[in-house]
Write an enzyme that holds these catalytic residues in place. Structure first.
Site, short mmCIF file in Angstrom:
data_model
loop_
_atom_site.label_atom_id
_atom_site.label_comp_id
_atom_site.label_asym_id
_atom_site.label_seq_id
_atom_site.Cartn_x
_atom_site.Cartn_y
_atom_site.Cartn_z
N HIS A 173 0.83 -1.17 -0.05
CA HIS A 173 -0.10 0.21 -0.18
C HIS A 173 0.78 1.49 -0.13
O HIS A 173 0.33 2.34 -0.36
CB HIS A 173 -1.05 0.16 1.13
N ASP A 191 -2.34 -10.44 -2.41
CA ASP A 191 -2.98 -10.08 -1.02
C ASP A 191 -4.57 -9.53 -1.39
O ASP A 191 -4.83 -9.12 -2.46
CB ASP A 191 -2.21 -8.86 -0.69
N HIS A 248 -6.25 -7.16 -0.46
CA HIS A 248 -6.57 -5.78 -0.72
C HIS A 248 -5.66 -5.33 -2.17
O HIS A 248 -4.73 -5.83 -2.37
CB HIS A 248 -6.03 -4.86 0.43
N ASP A 258 -4.43 -12.82 3.43
CA ASP A 258 -5.69 -12.49 4.07
C ASP A 258 -6.74 -12.56 3.06
O ASP A 258 -8.01 -12.01 3.54
CB ASP A 258 -5.40 -10.84 4.32
ZN ZN Z 1 -3.93 -6.82 2.75
#
Ligand code: ZN
Length: 370
Positions: A142, A179, A181, A267
């Protein structure tokens, strides 16, 4: 097959404070609790790798600290200087969004994570190992050039990719981010660069908010070389398998990367508190087999996985164990939680999941090995 492995005890000392997500604040009703990104999840993954015996089959790659010059290939001087300054404060600072705290000395641990991703890329590019897993912390995907966010301080994968291009004679690199996200920081780092194909397989509009639609495809000369696969919440092993087969494998085959780097978050598993996907370790094994086959096809097998997120201290260690065992081709103990997660409903490919994958698959024809 020799598989490299990175872990350092300091990754387990990354201090994410005493607020569960936001800092504890009685006036706001936020009680102290271990942060969801507490480093124990990754420490437990390392300890399972050791206790299971898998560690005996891996080649330990020495960690190292990324230099400022290496971090500055991706990040702005202002961001690096702010992290350094806050790292010297008695209670540390925050990566940039107010819920990504780090303790005193946090800069040094973040630079160790980025440097260790570099070390693994060097080991794989130099053929001292066939492939490798860098279990680093804090995560990185991120982190934008100008700020950290989402528990990430520096973009470990982006720093390692830029190092491979600048120092190791590698031109075309593919980043596969599984991931749950969106890999927004990695996408931003390479948005206008057709030499780096970024593929992000993530839960649709999960984190960051309004990030990672299928219509985000890069800009300028890099248009077409950002590929987003936003999956509906509630996707299980079947949806992930279809995404791997219909998008990830053909995109990598079209791009012919010289190196594949995976932003490896766990995740999307069915026990994670920060997303709503359902997958089991079985899906992570299949994703790993997919990128291994692609690396064999175009990159001489050169494949590096770098740890990102994963917030279930119970299940992340098993997902990580099975992933690395697949890389190494070594049988290990079975995932004791697999019958529960894989036995739940929701693993069949649903029509709306297939539609989401097919929208991304239609964009693969624009990718070439330029
Ligand atoms: Zn994540």
């Amino acid at each position: 097959m020799t598989t490299g492995y990175v872990w350092h005890e300091l990754f387990g000392w990354h201090d994410t404070g005493s607020g569960p997500l936001f800092p504890a604040d009685p006036a706001a009703g936020i009680q102290p609790l271990a942060h969801l990104a507490h480093p124990d999840t990754k420490r437990r993954m390392h300890e399972l790798i050791a206790v299971s015996g898998l560690l005996d089959h891996l080649t330990r790659i020495p960690t190292r600290v990324a230099t400022e010059a290496e971090i500055l290939r991706v990040h702005t001087p202002e961001h690096v200087e702010r992290i350094q300054r806050e790292s010297g404060l008695p209670k540390g600072g925050d990566a940039g969004d107010g819920f990504s705290p780090f303790g005193k000395g946090g800069y040094d641990i973040a630079a160790l994570a980025a440097g260790s991703a570099i070390a693994m890329v060097e080991a794989v590019a130099g053929r001292s190992v066939d492939n490798g897993y860098a279990l680093v912390n804090p995560p990185g995907h991120h982190a934008l050039p100008g700020t950290g966010m989402g528990f990430c301080i520096f973009n470990n994968v982006a720093v390692a990719v830029r190092h491979a291009q600048a120092e190791l004679g590698i031109r075309r690199v593919a980043v596969v981010d599984w991931d749950v996200h969106h890999g927004n920081g990695t996408q931003a780092a390479f948005a206008d660069d057709p030499t780096v194909l970024t593929i992000s397989l993530h839960q649709d509009n999960c984190f960051p908010p309004d990030s990672g639609p299928v219509t985000d495809r890069g800009r300028g000369a890099g248009t077409g070389y950002d590929l987003n696969i936003p999956m509906p919440p509630g996707t299980g092993d079947g949806g992930y398998r279809y995404a791997a087969e219909a998008v990830i494998a053909p995109a990598l085959e079209a791009f012919r990367p010289e190196l594949i780097v995976v932003a490896s978050g766990f995740d999307a598993n069915g026990m994670d508190p920060l997303a709503r996907q359902l997958i089991s370790s079985r899906a992570f094994v299949h994703l790993t087999e997919t990128v291994m086959a692609a690396a064999d096809s175009s990159a001489g097998g050169r494949l590096v996985l770098v740890q990102e997120g994963g917030y279930s201290p119970v299940y992340v260690p098993f997902c990580g164990l099975l992933t690395i065992a697949t890389l190494a081709g070594v049988p290990v103990l079975e995932d004791p939680i697999l019958p529960i997660i894989a036995g739940q409903a929701g693993h069949e490919l649903e029509p709306h999941q297939k539609d989401a994958v097919d929208r991304a698959a239609a964009l693969v024809t624009d990718i070439t090995a330029g």
